[in-house]
Design a protein around this motif. Structure first.
Motif, PDB file in Angstrom:
ATOM      1  N   LEU A 233       0.915  -1.152  -0.127  1.00  0.00           N
ATOM      2  CA  LEU A 233      -0.036   0.070   0.195  1.00  0.00           C
ATOM      3  C   LEU A 233       0.924   1.298  -0.004  1.00  0.00           C
ATOM      4  CD1 LEU A 233      -2.636  -0.897   2.475  1.00  0.00           C
ATOM      5  CD2 LEU A 233      -3.016  -0.760   0.143  1.00  0.00           C
ATOM      6  N   ALA A 234       2.139   1.095   0.761  1.00  0.00           N
ATOM      7  CA  ALA A 234       2.978   2.302   0.842  1.00  0.00           C
ATOM      8  C   ALA A 234       3.556   2.570  -0.640  1.00  0.00           C
ATOM      9  CB  ALA A 234       3.934   2.044   1.978  1.00  0.00           C
ATOM     10  N   ALA A 235       3.868   1.614  -1.064  1.00  0.00           N
ATOM     11  CA  ALA A 235       4.376   1.573  -2.506  1.00  0.00           C
ATOM     12  C   ALA A 235       3.359   2.140  -3.588  1.00  0.00           C
ATOM     13  CB  ALA A 235       4.968   0.230  -2.903  1.00  0.00           C
ATOM     14  N   LEU A 236       2.115   1.708  -3.256  1.00  0.00           N
ATOM     15  CA  LEU A 236       1.235   2.014  -4.347  1.00  0.00           C
ATOM     16  C   LEU A 236       0.881   3.652  -4.018  1.00  0.00           C
ATOM     17  CD1 LEU A 236      -1.171   1.660  -6.245  1.00  0.00           C
ATOM     18  CD2 LEU A 236      -2.555   1.125  -4.088  1.00  0.00           C
ATOM     19  N   GLU A 237       0.962   4.112  -2.746  1.00  0.00           N
ATOM     20  CA  GLU A 237       0.596   5.491  -2.330  1.00  0.00           C
ATOM     21  C   GLU A 237       2.114   6.398  -3.056  1.00  0.00           C
ATOM     22  OE1 GLU A 237       0.425   6.282   1.752  1.00  0.00           O
ATOM     23  OE2 GLU A 237      -1.935   5.932   1.635  1.00  0.00           O
ATOM     24  N   ARG A 238       3.294   5.898  -2.688  1.00  0.00           N
ATOM     25  CA  ARG A 238       4.463   6.406  -3.295  1.00  0.00           C
ATOM     26  C   ARG A 238       4.423   6.464  -4.808  1.00  0.00           C
ATOM     27  NH1 ARG A 238       9.496   7.628  -1.298  1.00  0.00           N
ATOM     28  NH2 ARG A 238      11.078   7.737  -3.037  1.00  0.00           N
ATOM     29  N   ASP A 239       3.893   5.550  -5.660  1.00  0.00           N
ATOM     30  CA  ASP A 239       3.755   5.532  -7.042  1.00  0.00           C
ATOM     31  C   ASP A 239       2.904   6.436  -7.379  1.00  0.00           C
ATOM     32  OD1 ASP A 239       5.970   3.690  -7.003  1.00  0.00           O
ATOM     33  OD2 ASP A 239       4.557   1.997  -7.329  1.00  0.00           O
ATOM     34  N   ALA A 240       1.537   6.374  -6.843  1.00  0.00           N
ATOM     35  CA  ALA A 240       0.704   7.144  -7.186  1.00  0.00           C
ATOM     36  C   ALA A 240       1.117   8.801  -6.920  1.00  0.00           C
ATOM     37  CB  ALA A 240      -0.701   6.995  -6.058  1.00  0.00           C
ATOM     38  N   ALA A 241       1.652   8.875  -5.622  1.00  0.00           N
ATOM     39  CA  ALA A 241       2.270  10.308  -5.179  1.00  0.00           C
ATOM     40  C   ALA A 241       3.188  10.719  -6.397  1.00  0.00           C
ATOM     41  CB  ALA A 241       2.546  10.548  -4.062  1.00  0.00           C
ATOM     42  N   GLU A 271      11.610  13.721  -1.963  1.00  0.00           N
ATOM     43  CA  GLU A 271      11.284  12.791  -0.963  1.00  0.00           C
ATOM     44  C   GLU A 271      10.699  12.932   0.373  1.00  0.00           C
ATOM     45  OE1 GLU A 271      12.888   9.603  -1.203  1.00  0.00           O
ATOM     46  OE2 GLU A 271      13.201   9.819  -3.081  1.00  0.00           O
ATOM     47  N   ASP A 272      10.602  14.201   0.816  1.00  0.00           N
ATOM     48  CA  ASP A 272      10.006  14.740   2.140  1.00  0.00           C
ATOM     49  C   ASP A 272       8.529  14.591   1.697  1.00  0.00           C
ATOM     50  OD1 ASP A 272      10.362  15.765   4.718  1.00  0.00           O
ATOM     51  OD2 ASP A 272       9.017  17.082   3.556  1.00  0.00           O
ATOM     52  N   VAL A 273       8.208  15.093   0.335  1.00  0.00           N
ATOM     53  CA  VAL A 273       6.825  14.959   0.087  1.00  0.00           C
ATOM     54  C   VAL A 273       6.226  13.648   0.125  1.00  0.00           C
ATOM     55  CG1 VAL A 273       5.121  15.340  -1.674  1.00  0.00           C
ATOM     56  CG2 VAL A 273       6.750  17.199  -0.900  1.00  0.00           C
ATOM     57  N   LEU A 274       7.117  12.738  -0.383  1.00  0.00           N
ATOM     58  CA  LEU A 274       6.571  11.321  -0.521  1.00  0.00           C
ATOM     59  C   LEU A 274       6.575  10.690   1.110  1.00  0.00           C
ATOM     60  CD1 LEU A 274       8.700  10.045  -3.705  1.00  0.00           C
ATOM     61  CD2 LEU A 274       6.192  10.583  -3.616  1.00  0.00           C
ATOM     62  N   GLU A 275       7.212  11.158   1.736  1.00  0.00           N
ATOM     63  CA  GLU A 275       7.379  10.421   3.264  1.00  0.00           C
ATOM     64  C   GLU A 275       6.299  11.135   3.840  1.00  0.00           C
ATOM     65  OE1 GLU A 275      11.243  11.234   4.711  1.00  0.00           O
ATOM     66  OE2 GLU A 275      12.224  10.029   3.512  1.00  0.00           O
ATOM     67  N   HIS A 276       5.783  12.219   3.701  1.00  0.00           N
ATOM     68  CA  HIS A 276       4.844  12.797   4.298  1.00  0.00           C
ATOM     69  C   HIS A 276       3.454  13.143   3.612  1.00  0.00           C
ATOM     70  CE1 HIS A 276       8.455  14.156   6.538  1.00  0.00           C
ATOM     71  NE2 HIS A 276       7.492  14.096   7.618  1.00  0.00           N
ATOM     72  N   ILE A 277       3.071  12.048   2.960  1.00  0.00           N
ATOM     73  CA  ILE A 277       1.939  11.932   1.790  1.00  0.00           C
ATOM     74  C   ILE A 277       0.667  12.144   2.610  1.00  0.00           C
ATOM     75  CG2 ILE A 277       0.343  10.273   0.372  1.00  0.00           C
ATOM     76  CD1 ILE A 277       2.804  11.307  -0.791  1.00  0.00           C
ATOM     77  N   ASP A 278       0.526  11.906   3.873  1.00  0.00           N
ATOM     78  CA  ASP A 278      -0.760  12.075   4.622  1.00  0.00           C
ATOM     79  C   ASP A 278      -0.696  13.469   4.837  1.00  0.00           C
ATOM     80  OD1 ASP A 278      -1.231   9.388   4.721  1.00  0.00           O
ATOM     81  OD2 ASP A 278      -0.316   9.300   7.031  1.00  0.00           O
ATOM     82  N   ASP A 279      -0.138  14.338   4.890  1.00  0.00           N
ATOM     83  CA  ASP A 279      -0.223  15.962   4.939  1.00  0.00           C
ATOM     84  C   ASP A 279      -0.756  16.500   3.883  1.00  0.00           C
ATOM     85  OD1 ASP A 279       1.261  15.712   7.383  1.00  0.00           O
ATOM     86  OD2 ASP A 279       3.023  16.519   6.582  1.00  0.00           O
ATOM     87  N   PHE A 280      -0.769  15.358   2.819  1.00  0.00           N
ATOM     88  CA  PHE A 280      -1.563  16.497   1.357  1.00  0.00           C
ATOM     89  C   PHE A 280      -2.839  15.722   1.363  1.00  0.00           C
ATOM     90  CE2 PHE A 280       2.982  17.026   1.020  1.00  0.00           C
ATOM     91  CZ  PHE A 280       3.047  18.304   0.252  1.00  0.00           C
ATOM     92  N   LYS A 281      -3.025  14.825   1.986  1.00  0.00           N
ATOM     93  CA  LYS A 281      -4.587  14.105   1.823  1.00  0.00           C
ATOM     94  C   LYS A 281      -5.324  14.964   2.636  1.00  0.00           C
ATOM     95  CE  LYS A 281      -2.960   9.547   1.591  1.00  0.00           C
ATOM     96  NZ  LYS A 281      -2.937   7.845   2.224  1.00  0.00           N
ATOM     97  N   VAL A 282      -6.880  14.807   2.193  1.00  0.00           N
ATOM     98  CA  VAL A 282      -7.973  15.653   2.728  1.00  0.00           C
ATOM     99  C   VAL A 282      -7.906  14.818   4.172  1.00  0.00           C
ATOM    100  CG1 VAL A 282     -10.209  15.843   2.663  1.00  0.00           C
ATOM    101  CG2 VAL A 282      -9.010  15.965   0.686  1.00  0.00           C
ATOM    102  N   VAL A 301       1.526  21.476   8.467  1.00  0.00           N
ATOM    103  CA  VAL A 301       2.453  22.533   8.115  1.00  0.00           C
ATOM    104  C   VAL A 301       3.379  22.355   6.938  1.00  0.00           C
ATOM    105  CG1 VAL A 301       4.596  24.009   9.229  1.00  0.00           C
ATOM    106  CG2 VAL A 301       2.497  23.170  10.834  1.00  0.00           C
ATOM    107  N   PHE A 302       3.487  23.230   6.034  1.00  0.00           N
ATOM    108  CA  PHE A 302       4.277  23.249   4.871  1.00  0.00           C
ATOM    109  C   PHE A 302       5.394  24.343   4.889  1.00  0.00           C
ATOM    110  CE2 PHE A 302      -0.045  21.615   3.933  1.00  0.00           C
ATOM    111  CZ  PHE A 302       0.303  20.421   3.398  1.00  0.00           C
TER     112      PHE A 302
END
Length: 810
Positions: A233-241, A271-282, A301-302
């Motif tokens: 799932l993490a790989a899927l999220e990373r690839d999607a992001a 790399e930081d954006v991909l590690e903090h995907i949840d910050d960008f989700k609704v 916080v961005f």
């Protein structure tokens, strides 16, 4: 016969007819600094030499145009130089406490800042869309369904085997466990289990143990499957992001290709954006357990993706020129700002603010030396920055705290700046003599003179300065007579007939004031009368103390004689300075001589009211008397000398001629004229030396004589070497021309004695005696009388000793 100075000798006029214009409106604007060739050469040398340590100190008296000159020179020079780089700070993903400094082409930092702002805005919109897309949900469901099938297969096989053996899988507080069941499927109770025989219980325990081990293996396998699912799932999220982020980041990298620091930073951002995907989700708001327990929603916080632009040279033309009027530590070197949240001071790299040195980097910064030294730590930190060639932004108060706190230490920015200090000569020589680092860092001295030569060229430049001042300040034009008076005032300020003052702030003030009086009189052109009115009014505004002292003299409170003759009394002259005004003040000096061998007693010295220079002057007088009258045989006398009605310190040697005259008058018994005053220093050989403030001294005695009435006999004796310093005011010059007041120049003290006493001092013969009728003959005779009296007294004492001690006498 003593020579009297003429009107032409005491005042150097500037002839209006020698000026080639009608009014200053005909003259071009002055675009250069007047009379400072040495300083201009030094500044040009310092500005064009790029080697380390050749910073500039501009020294000179106030009003000589130091600041105006350096502003004009820097504006012209900087305009032709390249615009320096922009600077910005970005988040350091490897070490957040040390923000990274990035240098960019002029105007690029703001563009980079906007690019990053736009990137984050786009990502906050695009990333949530990716996770709401059907394709992403389908792939996610596929992974979860595969996991559930595997999980079901593992548990269903074990469940069937357990049921076949009379067991079941049940959930408990401690997790899944195997329990025996009855034929109806209900769990076997503890009482029922205890009622069984031992063989049956042993069999149940053995089978249960085996099933439990198999269950534990299944649980471990399921957990491994869960880990795998999470990774998928993490790989899927990373690839999607990455599909959403990648092309935006690729575009930015392509835009900043060739800038290694920025491309490296963009990779870290990815790399930081991909590690903090949840910050960008609704973010879905969680329902509180109770309505009244609703808490504030924590927003992502961005800030770490912000670009903090420190120096933006987008609008800069040429090299920057910064004039720092308040050189505090924070204003010069930047600061870390803080915000308070829940009572705690917090900061981050986006709150780093630039100082003047950052803005001047690649150009020039001008600082007042006194202001720099007044501000704690500013001077030492500036030297450190110049020595190391870098600017560091630090928490300056950290070293003074009781408890150390975590703070930022931004990466240092390379420093390339030319520092120009402006100050007075005292600060320059103090720093040069006391601070070795200063000598290494400020090697260029630009010395502004307070005066310049007076010739046709400088007079024309003076006129051009007046014209420029009139244009800049919107004043009425000056005619030739007005400019001529301004030139004469310049010579008065310089205290030299062949010089002009370069204190243009004072010249400018007179121009403005003359314009005021011309406007008040309803005239459209400023002439000499208006300049004279301005100068007279300027004196009137500041001379209250002078007038009060004159009143006290006239009333008799302060005793000063201006007629008649007195033995052992003379009028000396001093200058009193009140800061904004100085004037001449007559002083009554008296002396008394009598039999003794104490020599000259300086009463001021005895009462600790005499300065070192005045003490030296009294010793010079003593040595002159001894060398004049004791060439063949020793002389002895006692004389006291003092400044009457003077209650302040006495300093200087300009009254040494007057003190000699009053001593010799007392010794000879010859009276001195009280309608004369004298000023002048002397050496041991009787040569008269020049003094300062000669104009004010003459005018001070003249004003007193005017109040009491001019008789035609009054005058002042001055050193001949001071003639070129005379720029006497108009009233004195008119009185000299009309023969109502006289100014006598002398080169030797004997000339002044002749004027005061009407007797020649006398030239010594080969045997050391002086001719009959001379003043020195009388003084020598008096000294012989004193010596004889001293010898007679000594002989009397010896006779008395013999009478009182006859045995010793035999």
């Amino acid at each position: 016969m003593a020579r009297k100075l003429t009107e032409e000798e005491i005042y150097s006029r500037c002839k209006p007819e020698s000026l080639s214009f009608t009014t200053t409106g005909d003259l071009p604007e002055l675009i250069e600094t007047i009379g400072q060739d040495r300083a201009l050469s030094a500044i040009d040398f310092g500005l064009n030499l790029d080697n380390k340590g050749f910073n500039i100190y501009i020294l000179g008296e106030n009003g000589t145009g130091k600041t105006t000159t350096i502003k004009a020179l820097l504006s012209a020079k900087a305009a032709a130089e390249p615009v320096p780089a922009d600077w910005c700070y970005v988040y350091n993903f490897d070490d957040p406490d040390i923000p990274r400094a990035i240098s960019m082409e002029p105007g690029s930092a703001v563009v980079f800042h906007k690019d990053m702002e736009e990137l984050i805005k786009v990502l906050r919109l695009e990333i949530p869309k990716i996770f709401e897309a059907k394709e992403y949900e389908k792939q996610k469901s596929s992974i979860l369904e595969a996991f559930q099938l595997k999980q079901k297969g593992l548990f269903s096989g074990l469940e069937e085997d357990a049921q076949a053996k009379g067991f079941s899988i049940r959930k408990s507080a401690s997790g899944l466990m195997i329990v025996p069941v009855k034929k109806g499927g209900e769990p076997l109770t503890e009482e029922e289990y205890e009622a069984l025989d031992e063989t049956t219980k042993a069999k149940i325990d053995e089978i249960g143990k085996g099933l439990q081990e198999r269950l534990n293996d299944v649980v471990r396998e399921v957990r491994e499957l869960e880990k795998g699912v999470k990774k998928e799932l993490a790989a899927l999220e990373r690839d999607a992001a990455l599909s959403a982020v990648g092309h935006f980041m690729d575009d930015l990298r392509a835009k900043y290709t060739g800038h290694d620091k920025i491309t490296s930073y963009l990779s870290s951002v990815t790399e930081d954006v991909l590690e903090h995907i949840d910050d960008f989700k609704v973010q879905e708001e969680q329902a509180p357990p109770m309505p009244f327990m609703r808490t504030q929603k924590a927003e992502p916080v961005f800030t770490r993706y912000v670009v903090n632009v420190m120096v933006n040279n987008k609008e800069t033309s040429g090299a920057p020129c910064i004039f720092e009027s308040n050189p505090t530590y924070l204003n010069l070197f930047g600061r870390l700002e803080y915000r308070f949240q829940y009572g705690v001071a917090m900061t981050d790299f986006s709150m780093i603010k630039a100082g003047s040195l950052h803005k001047a980097n690649g150009g020039y910064i001008v600082v007042n030396a006194l202001d720099l030294l007044r501000n704690m730590m500013s001077y030492d930190t500036l030297k450190r920055a110049l020595r190391n060639g870098e600017i560091r932004i630090e928490d300056v108060w950290e070293q003074y705290r009781m408890v150390s706190t975590t703070t930022l230490r931004p990466e240092a920015i390379p420093l390339n700046v030319k520092v120009i200090l402006i100050g007075n000569p005292h600060i320059y020589y103090l720093l040069y003599s006391m601070d070795e680092e200063y000598r290494e860092l400020f090697k260029v001295k630009a010395d502004f003179d307070s005066r310049m030569e007076r010739n046709d060229e400088t007079i024309n430049k003076y006129a051009a300065f007046v014209a420029s001042t009139c244009r800049k300040k919107g004043l009425m034009p000056f005619d030739r007579t007005g400019v001529a008076k301004v030139v004469e005032y310049g010579s008065r300020l310089a205290e030299h007939q062949a010089k002009l003052s370069s204190k243009f702030s004072e010249i400018s003030d007179v121009v403005k004031e003359a314009n005021y009086w011309a406007k008040k009189a309803g005239d459209s052109i400023v002439n000499s009368a208006h300049v004279e009115k301005a100068l007279a009014e300027k004196v009137f505004r500041t001379n209250r103390i002078e007038e009060r002292l004159q009143e006290m003299v006239v009333e008799g409170t302060i005793i000063i004689d201006t007629e008649g003759e007195r033995v052992g009394q003379v009028n000396g002259l001093a200058v009193l300075s009140l800061g904004d005004y100085q004037f001449g003040k007559p002083s009554r000096i008296t002396a008394s001589t009598y039999v003794g061998k104490a020599g000259v007693v300086n009463i001021e010295r005895e009462t600790k009211m005499s300065g070192r220079i005045h003490d030296k002057a009294v010793l010079i007088i003593t040595h002159y008397i001894n060398s004049t009258f004791a060439r063949k045989k020793p002389v002895s006398f006692t004389g006291s000398i003092t400044f009457e009605q003077l209650y302040d310190m006495v300093e200087g040697d300009s009254a040494s001629c007057a003190e000699l005259y009053v001593l010799l008058s007392s010794l000879s018994g010859v009276p001195l004229r009280q309608d004369l005053a004298v000023t002048g220093s002397m050496d041991q050989n009787g040569e008269v030396q020049p003094i300062g403030g000669v104009n004010e001294k003459i005018e001070g005695f003249f004003d007193l004589c005017v109040i009491r009435g001019l008789t035609g006999r009054q005058g002042v004796i001055i050193p001949e070497k001071n003639i070129h310093n005379l720029m006497i005011k108009k009233e004195v010059a008119d009185a000299v021309r009309d023969g109502k007041f006289s100014i006598y120049p002398i080169t030797r003290v004997e000339e002044g004695l002749a004027l005061f006493t009407g007797m020649p001092a006398g030239e010594p013969a080969q045997d050391g005696t002086y001719p009959e009728g001379s003043l020195y003959r009388r003084i020598a005779a008096r000294l012989e009388e004193i010596s004889a009296a001293m010898k007679e007294k000594k002989d009397d004492q010896k006779e008395k000793e013999k009478e009182n001690n006859p045995v010793q006498g035999q």
